[in-house]
Every structure is written in C-alpha cells, then in structure tokens.
Design a protein around this motif. Structure first.
Motif, PDB file in Angstrom:
ATOM      1  N   GLN B 573      39.053  14.947  58.243  1.00 44.53           N
ATOM      2  CA  GLN B 573      40.467  14.667  57.962  1.00 44.53           C
ATOM      3  C   GLN B 573      41.025  15.650  56.946  1.00 44.53           C
ATOM      4  N   LEU B 574      40.225  15.914  55.907  1.00 47.39           N
ATOM      5  CA  LEU B 574      40.701  16.842  54.868  1.00 47.39           C
ATOM      6  C   LEU B 574      40.903  18.236  55.454  1.00 47.39           C
ATOM      7  N   PHE B 575      39.978  18.683  56.254  1.00 50.86           N
ATOM      8  CA  PHE B 575      40.060  20.026  56.824  1.00 50.86           C
ATOM      9  C   PHE B 575      41.230  20.130  57.806  1.00 50.86           C
ATOM     10  N   GLN B 576      41.482  19.023  58.489  1.00 50.89           N
ATOM     11  CA  GLN B 576      42.597  19.076  59.440  1.00 50.89           C
ATOM     12  C   GLN B 576      43.921  19.350  58.713  1.00 50.89           C
ATOM     13  N   VAL B 577      44.170  18.592  57.632  1.00 42.24           N
ATOM     14  CA  VAL B 577      45.435  18.845  56.917  1.00 42.24           C
ATOM     15  C   VAL B 577      45.395  20.166  56.170  1.00 42.24           C
ATOM     16  N   ALA B 578      44.214  20.498  55.647  1.00 42.20           N
ATOM     17  CA  ALA B 578      44.094  21.758  54.904  1.00 42.20           C
ATOM     18  C   ALA B 578      44.348  22.939  55.823  1.00 42.20           C
ATOM     19  N   ALA B 579      43.815  22.874  57.028  1.00 41.72           N
ATOM     20  CA  ALA B 579      43.981  23.973  57.981  1.00 41.72           C
ATOM     21  C   ALA B 579      45.460  24.203  58.254  1.00 41.72           C
ATOM     22  N   GLU B 580      46.167  23.091  58.378  1.00 45.42           N
ATOM     23  CA  GLU B 580      47.597  23.227  58.656  1.00 45.42           C
ATOM     24  C   GLU B 580      48.326  23.859  57.483  1.00 45.42           C
ATOM     25  N   ARG B 581      48.015  23.355  56.247  1.00 43.12           N
ATOM     26  CA  ARG B 581      48.689  23.909  55.063  1.00 43.12           C
ATOM     27  C   ARG B 581      48.347  25.384  54.877  1.00 43.12           C
ATOM     28  N   MET B 582      47.083  25.710  55.115  1.00 40.05           N
ATOM     29  CA  MET B 582      46.616  27.059  54.828  1.00 40.05           C
ATOM     30  C   MET B 582      46.816  27.993  56.017  1.00 40.05           C
ATOM     31  N   GLN B 583      47.192  27.378  57.120  1.00 38.36           N
ATOM     32  CA  GLN B 583      47.453  28.121  58.335  1.00 38.36           C
ATOM     33  C   GLN B 583      46.249  28.967  58.787  1.00 38.36           C
ATOM     34  N   VAL B 584      45.094  28.314  58.749  1.00 36.89           N
ATOM     35  CA  VAL B 584      43.898  28.921  59.352  1.00 36.89           C
ATOM     36  C   VAL B 584      43.252  27.845  60.204  1.00 36.89           C
ATOM     37  N   GLU B 587      37.736  25.659  61.592  1.00 41.66           N
ATOM     38  CA  GLU B 587      36.374  26.193  61.651  1.00 41.66           C
ATOM     39  C   GLU B 587      36.119  27.206  60.537  1.00 41.66           C
ATOM     40  N   ARG B 588      37.206  27.850  60.064  1.00 37.56           N
ATOM     41  CA  ARG B 588      37.022  28.872  59.042  1.00 37.56           C
ATOM     42  C   ARG B 588      37.018  28.291  57.627  1.00 37.56           C
ATOM     43  N   LEU B 589      37.207  26.973  57.540  1.00 41.65           N
ATOM     44  CA  LEU B 589      37.303  26.380  56.198  1.00 41.65           C
ATOM     45  C   LEU B 589      35.938  26.051  55.634  1.00 41.65           C
ATOM     46  N   TYR B 590      35.876  26.143  54.344  1.00 40.36           N
ATOM     47  CA  TYR B 590      34.642  25.874  53.622  1.00 40.36           C
ATOM     48  C   TYR B 590      35.047  25.186  52.330  1.00 40.36           C
ATOM     49  N   ALA B 591      34.289  24.155  51.935  1.00 41.18           N
ATOM     50  CA  ALA B 591      34.649  23.442  50.710  1.00 41.18           C
ATOM     51  C   ALA B 591      33.516  23.544  49.721  1.00 41.18           C
ATOM     52  N   VAL B 592      33.843  23.960  48.518  1.00 46.33           N
ATOM     53  CA  VAL B 592      32.829  23.988  47.473  1.00 46.33           C
ATOM     54  C   VAL B 592      33.523  23.871  46.130  1.00 46.33           C
ATOM     55  N   ASN B 593      32.867  23.109  45.221  1.00 44.55           N
ATOM     56  CA  ASN B 593      33.393  23.067  43.859  1.00 44.55           C
ATOM     57  C   ASN B 593      34.853  22.632  43.770  1.00 44.55           C
ATOM     58  N   ASP B 594      35.225  21.631  44.518  1.00 48.95           N
ATOM     59  CA  ASP B 594      36.577  21.058  44.471  1.00 48.95           C
ATOM     60  C   ASP B 594      37.645  21.947  45.103  1.00 48.95           C
ATOM     61  N   VAL B 595      37.250  22.962  45.813  1.00 56.89           N
ATOM     62  CA  VAL B 595      38.227  23.851  46.423  1.00 56.89           C
ATOM     63  C   VAL B 595      37.889  24.053  47.902  1.00 56.89           C
ATOM     64  N   ILE B 596      38.935  23.988  48.730  1.00 53.50           N
ATOM     65  CA  ILE B 596      38.748  24.318  50.141  1.00 53.50           C
ATOM     66  C   ILE B 596      39.284  25.737  50.322  1.00 53.50           C
ATOM     67  N   TYR B 597      38.482  26.598  50.924  1.00 56.43           N
ATOM     68  CA  TYR B 597      38.978  27.961  51.090  1.00 56.43           C
ATOM     69  C   TYR B 597      38.673  28.512  52.474  1.00 56.43           C
ATOM     70  N   ASP B 598      39.343  29.614  52.763  1.00 51.99           N
ATOM     71  CA  ASP B 598      39.162  30.288  54.043  1.00 51.99           C
ATOM     72  C   ASP B 598      37.969  31.226  53.895  1.00 51.99           C
ATOM     73  N   GLU B 599      36.983  31.024  54.716  1.00 52.07           N
ATOM     74  CA  GLU B 599      35.769  31.818  54.561  1.00 52.07           C
ATOM     75  C   GLU B 599      36.041  33.309  54.768  1.00 52.07           C
ATOM     76  N   ASP B 600      36.977  33.601  55.632  1.00 50.43           N
ATOM     77  CA  ASP B 600      37.255  35.007  55.915  1.00 50.43           C
ATOM     78  C   ASP B 600      38.161  35.635  54.858  1.00 50.43           C
ATOM     79  N   ASP B 601      38.871  34.779  54.135  1.00 57.39           N
ATOM     80  CA  ASP B 601      39.798  35.285  53.128  1.00 57.39           C
ATOM     81  C   ASP B 601      39.773  34.315  51.952  1.00 57.39           C
ATOM     82  N   PRO B 602      38.721  34.401  51.120  1.00 58.86           N
ATOM     83  CA  PRO B 602      38.489  33.363  50.104  1.00 58.86           C
ATOM     84  C   PRO B 602      39.628  33.211  49.101  1.00 58.86           C
ATOM     85  N   GLY B 603      40.595  34.103  49.104  1.00 56.12           N
ATOM     86  CA  GLY B 603      41.744  33.931  48.215  1.00 56.12           C
ATOM     87  C   GLY B 603      42.660  32.820  48.673  1.00 56.12           C
ATOM     88  N   VAL B 604      42.582  32.452  49.923  1.00 59.44           N
ATOM     89  CA  VAL B 604      43.441  31.390  50.453  1.00 59.44           C
ATOM     90  C   VAL B 604      42.745  30.053  50.225  1.00 59.44           C
TER      91      VAL B 604
END
Ligand SMILES: Cc1cc2nc3c(=O)[nH]c(=O)nc-3n(C[C@H](O)[C@H](O)[C@H](O)COP(=O)(O)OP(=O)(O)OC[C@H]3O[C@@H](n4cnc5c(N)ncnc54)[C@H](O)[C@@H]3O)c2cc1C
Ligand code: SF4
Lengths: 332, 842
Positions: B573-584, B587-604
C-alpha cells in the motif's frame, strides 16, 4: 520468596553497648553481623529471635592491625572480601586468605564477616531446608523434632561444621576474644568448638566475639584446600588446612593438620602430625600422614556427593595439601 | 569484534537490519530494573494467595478442616479441590490434573488448599491452622519401582499398572537392517532429570472485574509468568467455567522459562478463583522450592540402544528403547515420550529404525518439557553410543558421523521432511576451530612417549585432558499444534499510525529469548524503517492475535513469517501511493531507514511518515495481518506421526575440552566450541546468546545438575543445594554461526533456542572418556561417579560405570506400528512440490 519472621532490630554504636543489650535481652536476642548465614536460616525458621542486635555499627569491628612477625588482630566484622585481598594475609597467612576467598560468592563475601563465619551454624541437608520441607519429613532433633534423620539410632546430631575459615584458624593456632558484660576472655579457636551438632560452640550466649588473634607467622607456612561440587558458591564438603614450620634442613618441627566439614567441629589430626614431626617431608612420610589423618574423616550422608567419595578423596586432598609444601620448597 | 562475529561468514545477504548484531528492544528496561515482571505488579486492594501442598508422596485425603483458618482475621477466602472439580492438563490426551487435589495426593508438593489473605504474614499463620488428615499409601520413586508395583496405582490415566503411555514403531525392515551389519553394539544409558531453574520464580496476579449486567458476571484478567498465554487462556476458562471471551491472559516480562512455564498451573487457576470469590486482585508468587515442585522439567530416562554398522561406519539399523520417569501427572509427557524416539532419524540417515518408548507414573513432581524437550536424553545416548562404535571400529568419531549425515532436502525413514541442513559445515567448522585433529595427534604422541619412558612418574600429572564431539538436530517449531485444527499457528497484526508510529501485535511471548525484538527487526526490515518507531504489543490474549507460545523453538520461524506477511501487505500500500507521488513504478522503489527512494535515482525520495499519510488518505486506516501455518506433507501417515515433524530443522555440533583429575575424578570443562546452523540469524547477537545459553545449560546438566529425591522428597530444592552452574563455573564458549538460509524460514532463519544444548552433554561425556579412558554412562557425570568408574576399571570391574538395565517387558505393552517409507515418500514428494507456499514464506 521466603520472608523473614518479624523481629526487633537493635543497633549498638559500640562494643560495650552491644554487650549490654545482649545481656539485657538474654535468650530472646541473637547477634547478627553480615546476616548471610542467619537471615537465610531465619527465613527457613531455624531461628525466630524476637530481637536482633546488629554488629555493623561497631567501628572497631572493622579493624585489622599487627604484622606477620608479631601476629595480627582482625576485628570480627572484617569482611571475607577484605581478608581474601589483604596483602599481609596473602603473603604470610595464605591459607586464611584462600579460605576466605573460597566462601560462597563475591556478593556474600562482601557482607559476610570472619566472626559470622567462625560461628556459622552447623549444616545438614535434612536441616537446611524450608519449614515446609522439614514439616513434611517430620523434623529432626536439631530443630523441632526428636530423632536424627541421618542416623536414626543416634542420640546426637551430626550436623557439619562447614565454615571455611574455621579449620584454617585452628591450624594457625589462632585465638578469639570473647566479650560480655561480665568481662572478656581469650580462647584458642580450637576451644571454641565442641563435638555437638546442636550446640557447636562453647561461647556463652551473652558473649560477643570481638576479634580474631593470629599468632606470629614467622617460620610458618600454611595452605587450605577445599572440596565441593561447584567451583563457585558451594560450602566445603571437605576442607584441609595445614600449617607447618620446619627447621633449616627441612625437618618438620611443628605441623597442624585440620579437617573441615567432616564432623560437627574442625577435626585436628594429631596422630598424623606426630608422624611428621622430626621427619622431612617426602612422598613416603606424606603418604603415611595423609592416610592417618584421613581416618579422622567420618562423613555421613548429610552433605553433597556420596559419603564414600568424600571419605576416599580425603586422603588425596590431605596428601596434596602436604605436598604443596614440597612443591613450594618449604625449606626457607 | 566479538567472537561470534569473527566466526561468522561475511554477510552475503541484502538486508539492512536483519543479520546485524544489536541490543534487544527491551535491554535497557531489563538491565535498569524497569521491566515489569508478574511479581512486580501491585494493584489496589490486592490480596496475597498461597497454596498448601501435600507433605506426602502418596496419600489419600481423609479430611480437610479449614474452619480455624477461615476465622483468622485477614483471611478472605479458602478453597479446596471440590471448589474446582474440573480436570485439566496441557494436552487434550492427558487431562489428569486438578487445581487442588481431590481424594488423593501424588507427590510432595501436590496442591491441596489455596488461601487468600490481606498479607503474607497472615498467610503464614493461616496455613498452620489448616488441618488435613491423610492415609499414607506406598510411594513409588523410580522407573523400576513403578514397573515392579503395578498394584500401586498412582494415576488413573495409566491403563496398565503405572504405564502412562507406551509406543512402538518399526520403520523399514529392522531385521534386514541388522542382517546387513558387520558389527552390532548395545548400550544402556541413564539421564537423570533436572529442573529449568529460571531465575524468575513463577508468579501471577489475577483480577476479576465483576459486572452484574453481564450474564457471565464479569471478566477475568491474569498476568502470569508463562510461555504459553494461549493455553493458559484455554485451561483457565475450562476449569473456572468462564467462556474464553471473558478471560484475558497477559504475560508481562518473563524471567526465563526453558519449558518450565509452558503448562497451565494450579497457582494460576487458584489465584483466579480466589479473585472471583473475593472480588479483589490476588497475587501468588511461588517460592524457589515450589518451582522445583511444580517442575515439568527434564524427564529422567533410561535408554537402551542397539545399532548395526558396516565396517566402513555406515549405519544399517538402530533399535532404541526409552523408559521415562514421568512423575505424578501427564503434563506434556505423551509428547515427551514420542520425542525420545522421533528425531533419531533427523541427524544421521537410518535405513531402518525401531523405537519403543514408555512413560511411567511415579510419586514425584510431574516432568515435562525442558529445553530440547525429550530429545536431549536420546541425543546424549546416541552420540555416546556412536562414539563407542567409532572406537570399536577404529574409525575417527568425526569420520563416522560424516559418513552418515542426513541429506538436505530429503525424507527420513520415519517420514519427516528435511529441508536445509548444514550439519556437514557445522562439523567442519567445529573440528577446525577446536584444533580437533592436532589435539588428538598430540595426545597420541604423548601417550606413546609416556609409554616409551615407562611413565616417568615425576613428569606425569594426575590431570588428563580430553576432547569429545557430538552432533544434533532440533525442530524449528512443532509441525502440529497441541489441539489439532486448521487454524494458523501464529499471527501478526500491524497498525500504521498517521504520526508515523507502527504498532505490532502478536501473541508471541518473550521469555528472554528475544522474540519481541525479532518482531521489531523483521517489521523494520520489511518496511524499511527504524526500529525505534515500533511499538510492540505481545502476549496478551485480548489484544494480540494468537501465537501458540514459546515452546518447540517455533517463534522466530512462525511469528517471523507471519510478521513478514503482514508487513508486506502494508508495504504494498505504501509503495503504491509512493510510486504515484514520486512518479516511478513501484518495482523501482526501495525503503530503508524511514525513507522510500527510487533505486535508479536515489535522490527521488518520500519519507515514511508522508507515505503513511498518503496511504491512510487513500485506503483508510492502515492495518494488516499475516499468519503462518506449517506446510502439509512434512510427516508420515501413521498414528503418532504428529510429533517430530517441523517446517525445518536446525543442526548443531559441539566439541568439548575437559581436564579430569584421575585421582579425585574432578572434571573441569575447559572450553566448548559450538557450531550452529541457524539458516540466517535475524540478530547474530541474540543467536549467540541462545547458543551460549544452551552451552551453559548443557554444561550444567552434563556435570552437576540433579533433580534428586530422598525419602519421597526433593532432596535439594534450593539454588544453593541444587547445583546450577554460575557464570564463574561456566567454561569459555566459542560460538560459530553457520548461515545457509532455509527456503521457508523468515529471511532463511531457523531456530537457536534449544538445539545448541543437545550436543553439549554427549560432547562432554565423550571428552571425559577421551581424557581418562572410562565411560560413565549416566548423566550428570559427577566427580564421585568418575572416581568410582576409575576404581572399577583399576580393579578390573569393567570399563567404567554403567546403569543397571531395566528388565524389558515382553511383549512391549502396546501394538507395534510398522511403516514403510517408500510407499509414502513418492506421494508426499509430489504433494509437497505443489504445496502452495504459505503466506509470507520466502
Ligand atoms: C549461598 C551461600 C553460600 C555460602 N557458602 C559458604 C561457604 O562456601 N563457606 C563458608 O564458610 N560459608 C558459606 N556461607 C555462609 C556465610 O555466608 C559465611 O559463613 C559468612 O562468613 C557468615 O558471616 P556473617 O557475617 O554473614 O554471619 P551472620 O549470618 O551475621 O552470623 C552467623 C552467626 O554468627 C553469629 N555471629 C556473627 N558475628 C558474631 C560476633 N561477632 N559475635 C558473636 N556471634 C556472632 C550470629 O549470631 C549467627 O549465629 C554461605 C552462605 C550462603 C547463603
Ligand atoms: S545430623 Fe541428624 S539431627 Fe542433626 S541436623 Fe542432620 S538430621 Fe538433624
């Protein structure tokens, strides 16, 4: 958790006050030092004194004075930890430091005292049990019952003298000062004991043990060995204390072999000592003395491990205690 | 760097939290004394309760007179057996206990009367005023006595004499197996029982909240030091006649259990009933002596083994018999009986295996499960027996074992499914780290040298060193629940709060092993969050979904998998909304240390809090549940096949180095090396803690602990006289973790709580033999026994000290069940290939 029975606690500030309180309260009162023996016994209702007189506040009880040459005075309230770590004792009365350091656990040694250790209640695994347990088996003559459960035909109690420092102090030829409102007296530690599991001490009820007096250590060496199942924590099921002085050529001039935890009092193996006096220590003389001394060990089935075993390894332990002097090059 | 880290293969796993050593979540609370245990609980108007116990080992109750005690001011309630006439017991097949004895008492300590009073001093007085009249019955205090006197019936559960349970199995063709052997050996062994001796004595507080508008009359809450709140919940409801819906059982912090807090107990039921009668909370705290009398500890077991081997050391057949001294009641005893036979096949491949076991009632405190439940005694016997065989055949004991290792991902002759198995690696590691080969080579040189000099006596010391080895296996959770049903064995719920807080709910009961911490690590790993934001609600039957309890080493495996399943649902559920907000894409999302980020572009990135808020806005309240049920097809299809199967097995090996004094028999265990196949450690520090705990406990059992009786009574029911090893006694322990992930374990993890204990005892026994050349085939191996064994040997009376054999009943008092693995294995294999992976199983 077992709970202490209710009691009144008196806290004298000096020895005279303590002696006075004790004579006032009479049989109702018991003395307590570290309480590491008395409190567990009270929790199990072996003792239910209405009054306890605490000795912790008597400043002189913590004193240690003297020297190896002239002998030492150790206040009754000196803790076992202090004894075990004391440089003079370690150097000149090593058996005493070893014995004190082998008592129970570090926590108990930090509060347990030399006075309390000497006057430890005798032990028996039919007696050192809870009120429930003793009730369930019908009690024994040491407390609340009529017979001895270890030796049912016996008219007496065989509870065991189990203090580690007791055989050592006897072997060192130490004495104690006993103080009461009636005055004071000095008695050899050996005479403090009697062969009776129920009344193991000759101390009068109004007397307070104020200090232990060690004779000069000059020319003497000492050793203490202890048998027990667990290397930590446990009471001795055999203690062997030996003090020895020898002339320059290695001839034994005096020796005292004392066995702990084999009877209701520390047993002095006189015959064995006689065998050694005037002799040099050799594997043969040691063997003869050990065999003789071990005959004095008559364990009963009221402590840990089997009687037979305790009896049989006594020879080995005594031999090792004596051989210690051989190894440490006893001729000085 | 700590030792266990040095000895760990470099992590190859991709985890951020799992696999890294860290403190338990409740470590600070525990070491600073803040953690609340049952006995710490004080409630307004609380009363104190106590139980009057039988002073006799076996007696008929003629009368109970409580009238004088009742009149004592401050006594508020007194109950006896007739007030709680419903029988209970942990197993549905052994419902043989009463909360308070009815008609008869069966051991010294059997509960008879319960009292509640204003304070403990009044209890002291009151208990003395109760008069119970008994008629004494003969007491049977050993296996032999129980067999010899069938006419003295201790417990009606026994159908024949005092035989509580007898079992008999033949897997494969045993006679053919022995026919193939070049060498056959038989041995008797005896394992004396012992107590768990947890530092926290059992304690509980019961609180009845009356509610006249509820037809049941109110609700009951019980805080109790238990490993199994779920089963206490069941049995309380049964005995008190209150529906389970009206009973709440909570396990606060528990100060150790080791199996001793897995039964429902009389004091728990009595405190509850006393609370119901008085309308006030009632606390009962057991004394140390009572802990020894409640017991449920390790069964004393006499064992006979006969094994056939080929010249090369491969096993052809094993026939094993066990006689268990069960004490007065059933407890887990039927399971224990099966366990003495079930796992022999899991360590080494046995082509055929015959097992006959029986449990006897005696007039002693009931035995039950202790760490290693029922498998510790046979493991000791088998490993010493194999050592003897290796010696007889002139094969290195390591080699003999290596030749017979069970295959990973296989089935045993009694139908148990094996998954991952790193026993071979464990053997290699422990042999290497302990210097096994050079130790034995040097020993031979020394022996030869001494011989050459004709024993130059001055150089010879009386202390001889020896090294011994043993291997073992253990279940990662019982494959079947105590009450057979289709329900999950464990479940976890997770609630995400818009504040960013995460609450994990699970019935799992932390008894010090760290199960609460494990839940936190797993949820944190899965959600990619910091452990600190997790709140943990555990072991509360009103708040948490059922986990069956902390027994059979099941919690990490089962609750762990349930936690993964629950967390994954939320993560989705978290990744679904995160993907939409982050527009990726998710599958490219990764969560670590309280942050969800784009594996291909960790700045997002998107913070966990924001993700939770977006998700709550989208889906409503964020709550998810996961559960775990062991797979099907992991056991045979014969009656009794339910004890032994497990979703996975852990493996352990131990090398012990001892020094034995030949003159006095005194033993010093100098060092233990323990390699443990844990699959994947979730927290290696906690695994090492369990391994060291097992080593320590095994050491105590091997050389000092004894639950012994004299004149019908426990001889030494105190922590001074019952010889429990202290930290000062405990040898140096080197822990070696072997991590080859299991396909079904949480992140590949397996158990560590019980297995590592098992090889320690036989390793020490084998080391003593290696040191002084005598066998003491009886545990504990105390100095007096070694001394006697050495005497026996020097007087030409055999090889040491062997237990007296039991005259084996003929025929064995139950029907033999014969089972052929081949017919079923192919069917099972087909089935298991299709077993739908359980929820959350990796
Ligand atoms: C778990 C455990 C293990 C133990 N292991 C050992 C062991 O291995 N070896 C060993 O020797 N002991 C052992 N003990 C016993 C005890 O801890 C020691 O003997 C200790 O030295 C007792 O000293 P205390 O000051 O605590 O004595 P207390 O308990 O205060 O007193 C003991 C007795 O001596 C009397 N007493 C004390 N001081 C005086 C005084 N100055 N004058 C007159 N009477 C006095 C008291 O009235 C009481 O009767 C153990 C105890 C426990 C609980
Ligand atoms: S020796 Fe006998 S009388 Fe003395 S305490 Fe033991 S059982 Fe009791």
């Amino acid at each position: 958790m077992l709970r202490l029975p209710p009691f009144q606690y008196l806290a004298p500030k000096n020895l005279a006050e303590a002696a006075h309180m004790l004579s006032q309260e009479g049989e109702r009162a018991m003395l307590v030092a570290g309480g590491t023996d008395l409190y567990p016994n009270m929790k199990r209702r072996q003792f239910t004194p209405p009054v306890l007189i605490g000795l912790r506040g008597i400043p002189t009880f913590k004193n240690i004075s003297g020297s190896a040459e002239e002998g030492m005075h150790i206040g009754a309230g000196v803790t076992l930890t202090t004894l075990a770590e004391h440089p003079l004792l370690l150097a000149h009365y090593p058996a005493l430091a070893t014995a004190a350091g082998s008592v129970s656990t570090p926590q108990l040694r930090n509060v347990g005292t030399i006075g309390g250790n000497l006057l430890l209640d005798t032990r028996c695994n039919y007696y050192n049990q809870t009120e429930f347990w003793r009730h369930s088996i019908g009690y024994c003559m040491k407390k609340d019952g009529d017979i001895c459960l270890v030796a049912p035909g016996s008219p007496r109690c065989w509870a065991i003298s189990s203090a580690d420092t007791a055989p050592v102090l006897v072997s060192l030829g130490a004495s104690v000062r006993l103080v009461s409102v009636r005055g004071e007296r000095i008695v050899p530690v050996q005479d403090l004991f009697r062969d009776d599991g129920i009344h193991p001490y000759t101390k009068a009820t109004d007397e307070i043990l104020s200090e232990v007096i060690l004779p000069s250590a000059t020319g003497w060496q000492s050793v203490y060995l202890k048998l027990r199942r667990r290397g930590s924590f446990d009471f001795p099921i055999l203690g062997v204390a030996v003090s020895l002085s020898a002339s320059e050529d290695g001839t034994v001039s005096e020796v005292r072999i004392v066995l702990g935890a084999v009877a209701s009092y520390p047993v002095v193996a006189k015959d064995a000592a006689t065998l050694l006096i005037g002799q040099r220590l050799t594997p043969e003389t040691i063997e003869a003395a050990s065999t003789s001394a071990a005959r004095r060990a008559k364990p009963l089935d009221n402590a840990d491990l089997t009687m037979n075993y305790r009896k049989q390894v006594a020879t080995v332990y005594i031999r090792r205690a004596l051989s210690h002097f051989l190894n440490s090059n006893y001729i000085k | 760097m700590s030792k266990q880290e040095q000895n760990r293969a470099q992590p190859v796993h991709p985890y951020t939290i799992v696999g890294t050593p860290r403190a338990k979540v409740d470590a600070y609370a525990k070491v600073t004394g803040r953690a609340v245990y049952a006995d710490d609980i004080l409630l307004p108007r609380m009363l104190y309760g106590r139980i009057l116990r039988s002073p006799h080992a076996h007696a008929r109750i003629l009368s109970i007179d409580t009238s004088r005690a009742k009149k004592l001011p401050g006594v508020l309630a007194i109950i006896t057996g007739e007030d709680l006439p419903q029988k209970f017991g942990i197993l549905p097949s052994s419902q043989d206990e009463y909360a308070l004895a009815i008609d008869k008492v069966r051991y010294v300590g059997d509960p008879v009367v319960a009292i509640a009073a204003l304070d403990p001093d009044i209890l002291d007085e009151a208990i003395k005023l109760i008069q119970v009249e008994y008629e004494l019955l003969p007491a049977l205090m050993s296996i032999d006595e129980a067999l010899a006197h069938p006419e003295v019936k201790i417990n009606d559960e026994a159908r024949i004499g005092n035989i509580h349970k007898a079992v008999s199995y033949e897997f494969g063709e045993i006679e053919a197996g022995f026919a193939e052997a070049d060498y056959i050996r038989e041995d008797w062994f005896y394992y004396e029982g012992n107590n768990h001796a947890p530092l926290e004595a059992h304690a509980c507080v019961a609180q009845w909240e009356p509610n006249p508008s509820d037809p049941i009359g109110g609700k009951l809450t019980l805080w109790t030091s238990t490993q199994t709140p779920h089963y206490v919940h069941r049995e309380l409801s049964k005995v008190l006649g209150i529906p389970q819906s009206h009973v709440r059982v909570i396990a606060p912090h528990v100060g150790g259990g080791f199996g001793g807090k897995s039964d429902p107990f009389s004091h728990e039921i009595c405190a509850s009933e006393l609370s119901r009668r008085t309308g006030r909370p009632v606390k009962i705290t057991c004394t140390r002596e009572e802990v020894f009398l409640l017991h449920r500890g390790r069964h004393p077991v006499k064992m006979w083994i006969k094994t056939g081997v080929r010249r090369d050391g491969s096993l052809t057949a094993m026939h094993f018999r066990s006689f268990l001294d069960g004490g007065a009641y059933g407890s887990y005893g039927i399971a224990s009986t099966y366990y003495t036979g079930a796992l022999q096949t899991v360590t080494y491949t046995l082509p055929c295996y015959k097992f006959e076991g029986m449990r006897l009632f005696t007039n002693k405190p009931p035995c039950g499960p202790k760490r290693g439940h029922g498998t510790t005694q046979p493991r000791y016997a088998v490993e010493v027996h194999l050592d003897k065989i290796a010696f007889d055949l002139g094969i290195d004991p390591v080699e003999l074992r290596r030749r017979n290792l069970i295959e990973p991902y296989s089935y045993t002759v009694n139908g148990l499914r094996i998954t991952s198995c790193a026993l071979g690696e464990c053997l290699d590691r422990v042999v290497e780290r302990s210097g096994w080969n050079s130790f034995h080579a040097d020993k031979q040189i020394v022996a030869a040298g001494l011989h050459a000099e004709n024993g130059a006596s001055s150089a010879v010391t009386t202390v001889k060193r020896g090294m011994g080895l043993a291997a073992s296996s253990y279940i990662c959770g019982a494959g079947k629940p105590i009450y057979w049903n289709e329900l999950p064995h464990s479940a976890v719920q997770i609630r995400l709060d818009r504040s960013g807080g995460v609450t994990v709910y699970c019935g799992a009961t932390d008894i010090g092993q760290g199960s609460t911490s494990i839940l936190a690590y797993i949820v944190a790993e899965e959600l990619g969050i910091q452990i600190g934001r997790i709140h943990l609600q555990t072991a509360d039957t009103a708040l948490t979904p059922v986990d069956l309890g902390s027994y059979s080493s099941r919690v990490t495996f089962m609750a762990g998998n349930a936690a993964i399943a629950a967390a994954r649902k939320l993560k989705e559920q978290l990744f679904q909304v995160a993907a939409e907000r982050m527009q990726v894409s998710p599958e490219r999302l990764y969560a670590v240390n309280d942050v969800i980020y784009d594996e291909d572009d960790p700045g997002v990135t998107l913070s966990f809090e924001h993700a939770v808020q977006f998700a709550e806005a989208r889906f409503g309240a964020l709550v998810a549940a996961g559960s775990y049920t062991p797979p099907e097809g992991i056991h045979g299809d014969y009656k009794g096949a339910g004890v032994g199967p497990s979703p996975a097995y852990s493996y352990s090996t131990c090398v012990a180095q001892v020094a034995v004094d030949e003159e006095t028999g005194e033993i010093v265990v100098e060092k233990l090396w323990l390699a443990h196949d844990v699959g994947q450690s979730i927290n290696p520090l906690l695994v090492a803690g369990q391994v060291e705990g097992g080593a320590y406990m095994g050491y105590g059992e091997a050389v000092m602990e004894q639950q012994i009786f004299r004149k019908g009574r426990h001889k030494i029911p105190s922590l001074l006289d019952y010889k429990l090893a202290t930290t000062l006694d405990t040898p140096e322990i080197e822990t070696i973790l072997v991590e080859i992930p299991d396909r079904e374990g949480p992140f590949g993890g397996k158990e560590a709580g019980q297995g590592p204990l098992n090889p320690v005892i036989p390793a020490i026994a084998n080391a003593v033999y290696n040191a002084v050349g005598v066998r003491v085939d009886e545990v504990p191996i105390t100095s007096d026994k070694v001394f006697k064994a050495l005497r026996n040997q020097s007087q030409g009376k055999g090889m040491g000290l062997q237990p007296s054999p039991i005259e084996t009943p003929s025929p064995w008092p139950t029907r033999l069940i014969k089972w052929q693995p081949e017919e079923h294995q192919s069917a099972m294999k087909r089935q298991s290939d299709h077993t739908s992976l359980q929820e959350g199983v990796l």
